[in-house]
Design a protein around this motif. Structure first.
Motif, PDB file in Angstrom:
ATOM      1  N   GLU A   1       4.425  44.452 -32.948  1.00 23.45           N
ATOM      2  CA  GLU A   1       4.721  44.129 -31.521  1.00 23.45           C
ATOM      3  C   GLU A   1       3.730  44.807 -30.323  1.00 23.45           C
ATOM      4  O   GLU A   1       3.083  44.852 -29.510  1.00 23.45           O
ATOM      5  N   MET A   2       4.578  46.059 -30.493  1.00 20.70           N
ATOM      6  CA  MET A   2       4.758  47.042 -29.954  1.00 20.70           C
ATOM      7  C   MET A   2       3.235  47.869 -29.380  1.00 20.70           C
ATOM      8  O   MET A   2       1.879  47.854 -28.675  1.00 20.70           O
ATOM      9  N   ALA A   3       2.251  47.980 -31.538  1.00 21.39           N
ATOM     10  CA  ALA A   3       1.131  48.680 -30.698  1.00 21.39           C
ATOM     11  C   ALA A   3      -0.104  47.021 -30.685  1.00 21.39           C
ATOM     12  O   ALA A   3      -1.189  47.309 -29.778  1.00 21.39           O
ATOM     13  N   VAL A   4       0.143  45.982 -30.858  1.00 25.89           N
ATOM     14  CA  VAL A   4      -0.664  44.731 -30.008  1.00 25.89           C
ATOM     15  C   VAL A   4      -0.341  44.273 -29.270  1.00 25.89           C
ATOM     16  O   VAL A   4      -1.669  44.200 -28.258  1.00 25.89           O
ATOM     17  N   ILE A   5       0.798  44.453 -28.694  1.00 25.38           N
ATOM     18  CA  ILE A   5       0.248  44.437 -26.491  1.00 25.38           C
ATOM     19  C   ILE A   5      -0.283  45.427 -25.943  1.00 25.38           C
ATOM     20  O   ILE A   5      -0.661  45.342 -25.195  1.00 25.38           O
ATOM     21  N   ILE A   6       0.227  46.455 -26.128  1.00 26.51           N
ATOM     22  CA  ILE A   6      -0.520  48.034 -25.552  1.00 26.51           C
ATOM     23  C   ILE A   6      -2.405  47.863 -26.073  1.00 26.51           C
ATOM     24  O   ILE A   6      -2.645  47.484 -24.693  1.00 26.51           O
ATOM     25  N   ALA A   7      -2.861  47.015 -27.560  1.00 32.50           N
ATOM     26  CA  ALA A   7      -4.157  47.261 -27.270  1.00 32.50           C
ATOM     27  C   ALA A   7      -4.577  46.023 -27.084  1.00 32.50           C
ATOM     28  O   ALA A   7      -5.389  46.105 -26.204  1.00 32.50           O
ATOM     29  N   LEU A   8      -3.896  44.762 -26.650  1.00 32.45           N
ATOM     30  CA  LEU A   8      -4.325  43.706 -25.567  1.00 32.45           C
ATOM     31  C   LEU A   8      -4.135  44.036 -24.356  1.00 32.45           C
ATOM     32  O   LEU A   8      -5.688  43.546 -23.587  1.00 32.45           O
ATOM     33  N   PHE A   9      -3.986  44.988 -23.844  1.00 30.04           N
ATOM     34  CA  PHE A   9      -3.539  44.734 -22.424  1.00 30.04           C
ATOM     35  C   PHE A   9      -5.369  45.787 -21.948  1.00 30.04           C
ATOM     36  O   PHE A   9      -5.055  45.813 -21.352  1.00 30.04           O
ATOM     37  N   GLY A  10      -4.876  46.294 -23.072  1.00 31.67           N
ATOM     38  CA  GLY A  10      -6.107  48.152 -22.938  1.00 31.67           C
ATOM     39  C   GLY A  10      -7.297  47.176 -23.295  1.00 31.67           C
ATOM     40  O   GLY A  10      -8.040  47.289 -22.709  1.00 31.67           O
ATOM     41  N   ALA A  11      -7.314  45.890 -23.885  1.00 25.62           N
ATOM     42  CA  ALA A  11      -8.416  44.860 -24.197  1.00 25.62           C
ATOM     43  C   ALA A  11      -8.991  44.535 -22.606  1.00 25.62           C
ATOM     44  O   ALA A  11     -10.217  44.604 -22.770  1.00 25.62           O
ATOM     45  N   GLY A  12      -8.398  43.593 -22.220  1.00 26.53           N
ATOM     46  CA  GLY A  12      -8.664  43.244 -20.687  1.00 26.53           C
ATOM     47  C   GLY A  12      -9.168  43.996 -20.021  1.00 26.53           C
ATOM     48  O   GLY A  12      -9.850  44.028 -19.108  1.00 26.53           O
ATOM     49  N   ILE A  13      -8.928  45.799 -20.295  1.00 32.14           N
ATOM     50  CA  ILE A  13      -9.179  46.581 -18.605  1.00 32.14           C
ATOM     51  C   ILE A  13      -9.909  47.488 -18.874  1.00 32.14           C
ATOM     52  O   ILE A  13     -10.986  47.404 -18.146  1.00 32.14           O
ATOM     53  N   LYS A  14     -10.598  47.382 -20.207  1.00 28.64           N
ATOM     54  CA  LYS A  14     -12.189  48.259 -20.448  1.00 28.64           C
ATOM     55  C   LYS A  14     -13.043  46.827 -20.394  1.00 28.64           C
ATOM     56  O   LYS A  14     -14.287  47.173 -19.828  1.00 28.64           O
ATOM     57  N   ILE A  15     -12.607  45.572 -20.123  1.00 30.66           N
ATOM     58  CA  ILE A  15     -13.706  44.017 -20.217  1.00 30.66           C
ATOM     59  C   ILE A  15     -14.379  44.966 -18.050  1.00 30.66           C
ATOM     60  O   ILE A  15     -13.840  44.595 -17.244  1.00 30.66           O
ATOM     61  N   ASP A  16     -15.530  45.204 -18.402  1.00 34.13           N
ATOM     62  CA  ASP A  16     -16.089  45.336 -16.680  1.00 34.13           C
ATOM     63  C   ASP A  16     -16.500  43.525 -16.017  1.00 34.13           C
ATOM     64  O   ASP A  16     -16.214  43.609 -14.994  1.00 34.13           O
ATOM     65  N   CYS A  17     -16.992  42.961 -16.732  1.00 34.76           N
ATOM     66  CA  CYS A  17     -16.917  41.637 -15.870  1.00 34.76           C
ATOM     67  C   CYS A  17     -17.183  40.236 -17.152  1.00 34.76           C
ATOM     68  O   CYS A  17     -16.607  40.187 -18.237  1.00 34.76           O
ATOM     69  N   VAL A  18     -16.378  39.444 -16.402  1.00 40.57           N
ATOM     70  CA  VAL A  18     -15.819  38.612 -16.406  1.00 40.57           C
ATOM     71  C   VAL A  18     -16.024  36.994 -15.860  1.00 40.57           C
ATOM     72  O   VAL A  18     -15.501  36.018 -16.491  1.00 40.57           O
TER      73      VAL A  18
ATOM     74  N   ALA B   1      -4.467  39.219 -20.351  1.00 48.46           N
ATOM     75  CA  ALA B   1      -5.037  37.933 -19.016  1.00 48.46           C
ATOM     76  C   ALA B   1      -4.119  39.555 -17.839  1.00 48.46           C
ATOM     77  O   ALA B   1      -4.807  39.289 -16.249  1.00 48.46           O
ATOM     78  N   ALA B   2      -3.084  39.681 -17.771  1.00 52.24           N
ATOM     79  CA  ALA B   2      -2.890  41.619 -16.531  1.00 52.24           C
ATOM     80  C   ALA B   2      -4.097  42.063 -16.782  1.00 52.24           C
ATOM     81  O   ALA B   2      -3.844  42.416 -15.735  1.00 52.24           O
ATOM     82  N   GLY B   3      -4.598  42.851 -18.130  1.00 49.25           N
ATOM     83  CA  GLY B   3      -4.944  44.043 -17.811  1.00 49.25           C
ATOM     84  C   GLY B   3      -6.768  43.566 -17.494  1.00 49.25           C
ATOM     85  O   GLY B   3      -6.667  44.032 -16.629  1.00 49.25           O
ATOM     86  N   ALA B   4      -7.138  42.151 -17.885  1.00 46.46           N
ATOM     87  CA  ALA B   4      -8.307  41.193 -17.114  1.00 46.46           C
ATOM     88  C   ALA B   4      -7.806  41.614 -15.526  1.00 46.46           C
ATOM     89  O   ALA B   4      -8.952  41.786 -14.933  1.00 46.46           O
ATOM     90  N   THR B   5      -6.828  40.922 -15.060  1.00 39.27           N
ATOM     91  CA  THR B   5      -6.750  40.454 -13.120  1.00 39.27           C
ATOM     92  C   THR B   5      -6.641  41.968 -12.903  1.00 39.27           C
ATOM     93  O   THR B   5      -7.700  41.926 -11.273  1.00 39.27           O
ATOM     94  N   LEU B   6      -5.980  42.689 -13.516  1.00 40.54           N
ATOM     95  CA  LEU B   6      -5.645  44.240 -12.629  1.00 40.54           C
ATOM     96  C   LEU B   6      -6.838  44.753 -12.329  1.00 40.54           C
ATOM     97  O   LEU B   6      -7.029  45.576 -11.880  1.00 40.54           O
ATOM     98  N   ARG B   7      -8.259  44.911 -13.916  1.00 35.15           N
ATOM     99  CA  ARG B   7      -9.024  45.129 -13.339  1.00 35.15           C
ATOM    100  C   ARG B   7     -10.104  44.789 -12.646  1.00 35.15           C
ATOM    101  O   ARG B   7     -11.219  45.358 -12.515  1.00 35.15           O
ATOM    102  N   ARG B   8      -9.829  43.506 -11.831  1.00 28.89           N
ATOM    103  CA  ARG B   8     -10.633  42.629 -10.735  1.00 28.89           C
ATOM    104  C   ARG B   8     -10.763  43.788 -10.196  1.00 28.89           C
ATOM    105  O   ARG B   8     -11.274  43.134  -8.958  1.00 28.89           O
TER     106      ARG B   8
END
Length: 424
Positions: free
Chosen positions: A76-93, A271-278
């Motif tokens: 669980e810990m590995a997955v949620i960290i990876a998901l947040f990181g994936a959201g931060i990565k995306i430059d354009c949504v 969603a949190a990672g992607a929103t923060l990235r905006r």
């Protein structure tokens, strides 16, 4: 002092030493024999398998049939960290056209994959209906952890190729969207044939409510976190400190608070990672957040893959030719076929569609889902389910790990040169 006790081999400490040695070797050996970056996933599993098989009694420490909660929490810990990181990565949504392949993978390919695996598990392997549905849900998602090497690059890097974007966005969202089907497997296991009211409750709560709360909760947390990082207090925000540990804090808060209100925390983390990235999306602090997040993700993943290798000496007796066929069919037939079908009409070139369809990597997310289900209800064929999932991860690590990077790089090169499109 009791000499025997003093020199006794504590299984926990032996496990730590074995995992550490396997990780060092997995990253060192490829560099010794070649100049390429190591395809470490398969090596980590293989060295874990060898180490745990050679040390008597050690596999009992990680037997998922007796300790599923351990696997649930660590994965669980590995997955949620990876998901947040994936959201931060995306430059354009905001480009909706770019999301078309991802949407089709989520609403077409994933349900088709679940249905195909469930049917094969029930008809060919003799699993119960509940076990077959659970197996389909567990194995359907593309893993956000092991797919990292073929995702888009770090924040502000740009150049988000359609193949990388599709795989990143799919991995970021489909873990949460597979959860309703996990709950369906649990419902079937608990009730047999659900009543009309139970079906309606599953649809309203596990599908509509939990998905909506996960998405909205993640957006809200991402926005709130952005205020603390970039806006408050005025003139002296946290982003100036360079304290990237806030990435981990954001993961924990978004996941925990969303789960407390019964939403899907996996969706919330992405969603949190992607929103923060905006917010201040070109700010260098996003790069530091990503680097810190990625370091934790890689460390947890390496440990888990070694332990996954340690499962084989325990679970090999649970495998049969039929159950092994399910894992192979998923990697070589079901996911590629479902992906190619889903991506028809998206405008992707033939080779790009083939790469996206074929490289639905299976990994740590599947371990989490099965650990979660096994910790909440006792299933028939539980040992077989663990064996199938573990074999699928091994096959994915070998097949995808050794070829995915080159396949994606070739797709990028052919787009740059204008060559290599397939005639479909």
């Amino acid at each position: 002092m009791d000499e025997k006790a003093f020199y006794g081999l504590d299984p926990y400490h032996v496990t730590l030493a074995t995992a550490g040695a396997a990780i060092i070797l997995a990253y060192w050996l490829p560099r010794y024999f070649s100049n390429r970056e190591p395809a470490a996933s398969a090596l980590l599993i293989g060295l874990g398998m060898a180490g745990f098989a050679l040390i008597p009694g050690l596999p009992d420490v990680v037997d998922p049939r007796t300790s599923p909660r351990f696997w649930e929490l660590t994965s669980e810990m590995a997955v949620i960290i990876a998901l947040f990181g994936a959201g931060i990565k995306i430059d354009c949504v905001t480009n909706l056209e770019r999301w078309k392949p991802t949407i089709r993978l989520l609403v077409i390919a994933m349900p088709l994959t679940i249905a195909a695996i469930a049917l094969l598990g029930w008809a060919a392997a003799g699993l119960t209906v509940a076990g077959a549905v659970l197996l389909g849900a567990v194995l359907a998602p593309t893993d956000p952890v092991l797919v990292g090497d073929i995702q888009v690059g770090p924040p502000t890097e740009g150049g988000e190729h359609p193949v990388r974007f599709a795989l990143t966005a799919e991995a970021g969202l489909n873990d949460g969207l597979a959860f309703p089907f996990v709950y369906l497997g649990l419902l079937l296991g608990a009730t047999g044939i659900p009543s009309a009211g139970e079906w309606l409750q599953w649809l309203a709560l596990d599908v509509v409510y939990r998905i909506a709360v996960g998405a909205l909760g993640g957006i809200a947390v991402g926005w709130l976190l952005s205020r603390f990082l970039f806006a408050m207090p005025r003139g002296n925000p946290l982003a100036k400190t360079g304290s990237a540990v806030l990435a981990l804090a954001g993961v924990l808060f978004s996941y925990g608070i969303t789960e407390l209100v019964e939403g899907y925390g996996f969706i919330a983390c992405f969603a949190a990672g992607a929103t923060l990235r905006r917010v201040e999306q070109d700010h260098e602090f996003h790069g530091r957040l990503h680097a810190f997040n990625e370091s934790i993700e890689h460390g947890l993943t390496a440990i888990l893959l070694v332990l996954v290798g340690g499962l084989f000496p325990v679970l090999v007796g649970e495998l049969s030719w039929t159950t092994a066929l399910i894992a192979a069919a998923l990697i070589f037939v079901i996911r590629p076929a479902a992906g190619m079908l889903a991506l028809l009409g998206t405008g992707m070139k033939g080779r790009d569609r083939l790469v996206v369809a074929a490289y639905g990597v299976r990994g740590i997310g599947s371990i989490y889902y099965l650990g979660y289900a096994a910790a909440h209800i006792e299933f028939d064929n539980e040992g077989e389910l663990w064996a199938i999932v573990t074999l699928a991860i091994l096959l994915s690590a070998v097949v995808h790990g050794l070829t995915a990077g080159a396949a994606v790089e070739r797709a990028e090169t052919e787009e740059d040169t204008g060559h290599g499109a397939l005639p479909f």
